[in-house]
Design a protein around this motif. Structure first.
Motif, PDB file in Angstrom:
ATOM      1  N   GLU A 107       0.816  -1.212   0.000  1.00  0.00           N
ATOM      2  CA  GLU A 107       0.000   0.000   0.000  1.00  0.00           C
ATOM      3  C   GLU A 107       0.858   1.275   0.000  1.00  0.00           C
ATOM      4  O   GLU A 107       0.893   2.030   0.961  1.00  0.00           O
ATOM      5  N   PRO A 108       1.581   1.515  -1.092  1.00  0.00           N
ATOM      6  CA  PRO A 108       2.487   2.675  -1.141  1.00  0.00           C
ATOM      7  C   PRO A 108       1.777   4.024  -1.109  1.00  0.00           C
ATOM      8  O   PRO A 108       2.433   5.049  -0.873  1.00  0.00           O
ATOM      9  N   THR A 109       0.465   4.057  -1.350  1.00  0.00           N
ATOM     10  CA  THR A 109      -0.246   5.344  -1.359  1.00  0.00           C
ATOM     11  C   THR A 109      -0.926   5.653  -0.033  1.00  0.00           C
ATOM     12  O   THR A 109      -1.606   6.676   0.077  1.00  0.00           O
ATOM     13  N   THR A 110      -0.756   4.803   0.978  1.00  0.00           N
ATOM     14  CA  THR A 110      -1.409   5.026   2.268  1.00  0.00           C
ATOM     15  C   THR A 110      -0.884   6.310   2.906  1.00  0.00           C
ATOM     16  O   THR A 110       0.324   6.531   3.011  1.00  0.00           O
ATOM     17  N   GLY A 111      -1.803   7.165   3.327  1.00  0.00           N
ATOM     18  CA  GLY A 111      -1.433   8.406   3.992  1.00  0.00           C
ATOM     19  C   GLY A 111      -1.007   9.523   3.065  1.00  0.00           C
ATOM     20  O   GLY A 111      -0.626  10.602   3.529  1.00  0.00           O
ATOM     21  N   LEU A 112      -1.085   9.303   1.751  1.00  0.00           N
ATOM     22  CA  LEU A 112      -0.676  10.328   0.787  1.00  0.00           C
ATOM     23  C   LEU A 112      -1.904  10.951   0.137  1.00  0.00           C
ATOM     24  O   LEU A 112      -2.918  10.274  -0.074  1.00  0.00           O
ATOM     25  N   ASP A 113      -1.784  12.235  -0.199  1.00  0.00           N
ATOM     26  CA  ASP A 113      -2.871  12.870  -0.928  1.00  0.00           C
ATOM     27  C   ASP A 113      -2.800  12.452  -2.396  1.00  0.00           C
ATOM     28  O   ASP A 113      -1.906  11.712  -2.812  1.00  0.00           O
ATOM     29  N   ASP A 114      -3.758  12.943  -3.188  1.00  0.00           N
ATOM     30  CA  ASP A 114      -3.860  12.496  -4.575  1.00  0.00           C
ATOM     31  C   ASP A 114      -2.626  12.867  -5.380  1.00  0.00           C
ATOM     32  O   ASP A 114      -2.117  12.060  -6.174  1.00  0.00           O
ATOM     33  N   LEU A 115      -2.088  14.074  -5.156  1.00  0.00           N
ATOM     34  CA  LEU A 115      -0.907  14.505  -5.905  1.00  0.00           C
ATOM     35  C   LEU A 115       0.313  13.668  -5.528  1.00  0.00           C
ATOM     36  O   LEU A 115       1.053  13.203  -6.403  1.00  0.00           O
TER      37      LEU A 115
END
Length: 555
Positions: free
Chosen positions: A93-101
């Motif tokens: 889950e590399p996108t966990t805690g990141l905003d869309d950009l």
């Protein structure tokens, strides 16, 4: 599968980084561990700068990792594993805690890494439509079976053909297919999806990747390609690759030196922790020294001086152990990531960890013990003071070792519960039965007394204070029952105690607990479940994704 475990790199969902190192320092230390020490420093720095520039971390080069944003921390986690150019990278889950950009930037970088000749495998939960269409190979699991395998853009035609479901134009295809896989639009949709792809055996929706990969730029990448693509590798060839191509870049001694420098730098950088510990030792030293002020040479207050010795033991039980119970479980998480990704051996890490924490602990313990020794009015003799310091410091080291043993197995919450709970019987048994004959003590209690290292420390301190040719204590009142040193020793049942025996038993306790911690860590890091999980992942990669490496896949 042994080769596959060696060449794979796993980036966890939680970005576990060394908090007191800058980005450049973390990368430089990682390059030393992964590329060896023979590389020219300029070439090493150029390699680090190239990776930082690729992952857009150049501006944060001198920023400490604890001050990085979420996206920067994720990119640094990827950069640390890119140093020795691994052929297979797993990301949880590399996108966990990141905003869309930030998520889009992270995925663009992963896409570039895949295009450069690596297999990048991610676990994703409901990605955006933009990210979903960037994935080369999507693998959807429902009820333990493969519900879809193929290009992200092929999901909508697949659902129309297999289940007769049409995705609205304003709907995210990833959300739609997951809802279908959960049975939101019909209870038999999952069965139809699994049947349509034959539980992953049908590759109709999988894109064709027969084109050649871009030219390799490093020899290690060519070796990695060989490892992944050769399914008929002999046992001897595999062992050769394990030893020469994917073994540790440094010897155990060199690993120890690099890790020791990194840990000492972090200890020094943690200024708030240093200030707090220094203030605590000074404040408690003044308080305890004031409570027992000038009682060490007063024959009327001999039992009060016994209480002073017992207080010192309790101090060196809790003060070294409690911080370890809080910090070591966090360090173990970082250790698991770096050890699993083949940065160093456990022996080198554990030796460096032990040595790096000794200077501060010995300095603060000596400062406290010397302060309370002087304020309490103990005999100012070099040998007596040296023996007192040795006993106090050994109790401190054994207490820290007990905290490490607990922290290596339990988490923070359970460890903070178990540490004080185990300390209570140790404290009670350290002075239980003093003044009564050993025949009056039950056998189980006697066994517990022999297992309490605090008892050895207390006996050593008492013997130090009231032997070594000490004369009768001054008595400021008419009668002092325990003014004779031997009278106190007989009163507490220590007339037959030998200092060197207690010292040797404390050393054995220290070594035994350290070895116990090492064994517990080895078991935790070499768990069969972990090995079986990696083996299953490798089989999945080989079966479902084939041997092509220039792609990015997501499950």
């Amino acid at each position: 599968m042994r080769v596959f475990r060696r060449i794979s790199r796993y980036i966890m969902q939680e970005d576990l980084l060394q908090p007191h190192l800058s980005v450049d320092e973390a990368m430089y230390a990682a390059s030393q561990l992964k590329l060896g020490l023979n590389l020219d420093p300029k070439q090493r720095q150029a390699t680090v700068d190239e990776i930082l520039d690729l992952l857009r971390l150049k501006k944060a080069k001198h920023t400490r990792t604890e001050k990085l944003s979420g996206g920067e921390r994720k990119r640094l986690s990827i950069a640390l594993e890119m140093i020795n150019n691994p052929p297979v990278m797993f990301l949880d889950e590399p996108t966990t805690g990141l905003d869309d950009l930030s998520s889009a930037q992270c995925f663009s970088l992963l896409k570039a890494l895949a295009a450069g000749g690596r297999t990048v495998i991610c676990v994703l939960h409901t990605p955006s439509a933009r990210l979903f269409h960037m994935i080369d190979n999507v693998y959807i699991v429902a009820e333990g079976q493969c519900a879809f395998q193929g290009k992200g853009q092929e999901v909508i035609p697949f659902l129309e053909m297999s289940c007769g479901l049409s995705c609205p134009k304003t709907y995210n295809p990833a959300d739609f297919v997951l809802e279908a896989a959960c049975g939101e639009y019909g209870e038999h949709d999952v069965e139809r999806m699994v049947a349509a792809v034959e539980n992953g055996r049908c590759h109709r929706w999988t894109p064709d990747y027969q084109h050649q990969s871009p030219a390799r730029t490093t020899s290690i990448d060519e070796d990695s390609q060989q490892v992944v693509e050769c399914s008929d590798m002999s046992f001897n060839d595999a062992n050769h690759l394990l030893k020469h191509d994917f073994g540790f870049a440094l010897s155990g001694w060199d690993q120890f030196k690099v890790l020791l420098c990194r840990m000492l730098l972090q200890v020094w950088r943690d200024s708030s922790h240093l200030t707090l510990k220094l203030s605590l030792h000074l404040a408690l030293g003044i308080i305890i020294g004031g409570m027992f002020y000038d009682m060490g040479n007063d024959g009327s207050k001999t039992m009060f001086n016994f209480g002073f010795c017992y207080t010192c033991i309790i101090f060196f039980l809790y003060i070294p152990m409690m911080p370890v119970l809080l910090q070591f479980p966090i360090d173990v998480k970082i250790l698991k990531r770096e050890y699993f990704n083949r940065w160093y051996s456990l022996g080198a890490y554990y030796a460096a960890y032990t040595i790096s924490h000794l200077p501060l602990q010995l300095f603060l313990g000596t400062m406290y013990a010397t302060l309370v020794y002087y304020l309490s009015g103990q005999p100012m003799e070099v040998l007596r003071l040296a023996q007192f310091l040795f006993m106090c410091l050994m109790v401190s080291l054994v207490s820290e070792s007990m905290g490490l043993a607990i922290g290596s197995t339990l988490g923070i919450v359970n460890g903070m519960f178990m540490g004080p709970v185990l300390s209570v019987p140790l404290m009670l048994l350290s002075c239980y039965g003093m003044g009564s004959g050993s025949a009056d003590i039950p056998i189980l209690i006697r066994i517990g007394m022999n297992l309490s290292y605090l008892r050895y420390g207390l006996e050593g301190i008492i013997v130090t204070m009231y032997r070594l040719g000490r004369k009768s204590l001054p008595c400021p009142i008419d009668y002092c029952h325990l003014r004779e040193p031997e009278a106190l020793l007989r009163h507490v049942g220590m007339e037959n105690v030998q200092y060197w025996q207690d010292a040797v038993l404390l050393i054995f306790s220290f070594v035994g607990l350290r070895l116990c911690t090492y064994v517990l860590l080895k078991y935790r890091l070499s768990s069969r479940k972990s090995i079986q999980a990696v083996t299953k992942i490798g089989q999945l990669v080989k079966t479902k994704f084939g041997s092509k490496r220039t792609k990015m896949s997501a499950a």
